[in-house]
Scaffold this active site. Structure first.
Site, PDB file in Angstrom:
ATOM      1  N   CYS A  64       0.846  -1.191   0.000  1.00  0.00           N
ATOM      2  CA  CYS A  64       0.000   0.000   0.000  1.00  0.00           C
ATOM      3  C   CYS A  64       0.883   1.244   0.000  1.00  0.00           C
ATOM      4  O   CYS A  64       1.802   1.359   0.819  1.00  0.00           O
ATOM      5  CB  CYS A  64      -0.904  -0.020   1.231  1.00  0.00           C
ATOM      6  N   CYS A  67       0.321   3.039   3.608  1.00  0.00           N
ATOM      7  CA  CYS A  67       0.713   2.501   4.921  1.00  0.00           C
ATOM      8  C   CYS A  67       1.697   1.342   4.864  1.00  0.00           C
ATOM      9  O   CYS A  67       2.075   0.807   5.896  1.00  0.00           O
ATOM     10  CB  CYS A  67      -0.529   2.098   5.712  1.00  0.00           C
ATOM     11  N   CYS A 113      -7.357  -1.108   1.151  1.00  0.00           N
ATOM     12  CA  CYS A 113      -6.414  -1.598   2.155  1.00  0.00           C
ATOM     13  C   CYS A 113      -7.143  -1.653   3.495  1.00  0.00           C
ATOM     14  O   CYS A 113      -7.749  -0.681   3.920  1.00  0.00           O
ATOM     15  CB  CYS A 113      -5.221  -0.645   2.235  1.00  0.00           C
ATOM     16  N   CYS A 116      -5.577   1.058   6.262  1.00  0.00           N
ATOM     17  CA  CYS A 116      -5.710   2.524   6.161  1.00  0.00           C
ATOM     18  C   CYS A 116      -6.882   2.972   5.295  1.00  0.00           C
ATOM     19  O   CYS A 116      -7.069   4.163   5.097  1.00  0.00           O
ATOM     20  CB  CYS A 116      -4.417   3.146   5.661  1.00  0.00           C
ATOM     21  N   CYS A 136      -8.066  -5.640 -10.366  1.00  0.00           N
ATOM     22  CA  CYS A 136      -7.588  -4.578 -11.251  1.00  0.00           C
ATOM     23  C   CYS A 136      -7.242  -3.370 -10.382  1.00  0.00           C
ATOM     24  O   CYS A 136      -8.121  -2.652  -9.914  1.00  0.00           O
ATOM     25  CB  CYS A 136      -8.684  -4.255 -12.259  1.00  0.00           C
TER      26      CYS A 136
END
Length: 147
Positions: A64, A67, A113, A116, A136
């Protein structure tokens, strides 16, 4: 919350309990590039064939951008022809959250995610075996770490 951590080589290091990451809009804007901010914090989509990782074939982990949580492995990346990085499964189901996105006049499954709440992209049912899924993702939501 519990997520699964991975080393740069893709090896699972175990489950950990971590706090949810919450920042102000101003803090996210300061931390991220303009496109990463738009995609992850305001559910944007980068233009196809423009992101840094859509055509990347190196071995490693996609984390991510907000984070650093491990999200996808190069082992599950495939060429979808769409212009966005596509994967047939996340690196750990615990690390992503799927929800219904009814924008654009249709129902889609949005992927974010778990730690976060960064918007990553969408998952579709037109991927390859073994899952038949196509995660995707937006390159702007991911940070690649080579193995």
């Amino acid at each position: 919350m519990t997520i699964v951590e991975f080393a740069a080589n893709g090896k699972r290091t175990g489950k950990v309990t971590v706090p949810r990451i919450v920042k102000t809009d101003a803090e996210w804007k300061q931390q991220l590039s303009a496109i990463s901010y738009q995609v992850t914090r305001h559910y944007g989509t980068e233009r196809a064939f423009t992101g840094e990782t859509w055509n990347l074939h190196d071995k490693g982990i996609y984390r991510c951008i907000c984070c650093d949580t491990s999200l996808f492995s190069s082992e599950t990346k495939f060429e979808s022809g769409t212009g966005w990085p596509s994967f047939w499964q996340p690196i750990a189901r615990e690390n992503v959250l799927e929800s219904i996105d009814s924008s654009q006049g249709m129902d889609r499954t949005a992927v974010s995610c778990r730690r976060c709440d960064a918007h990553l992209g969408h998952v579709f049912n037109d991927g390859p075996p073994p899952t038949g899924l196509r995660y995707c993702m937006n390159s702007a939501a991911l940070k690649f770490v080579a193995a």
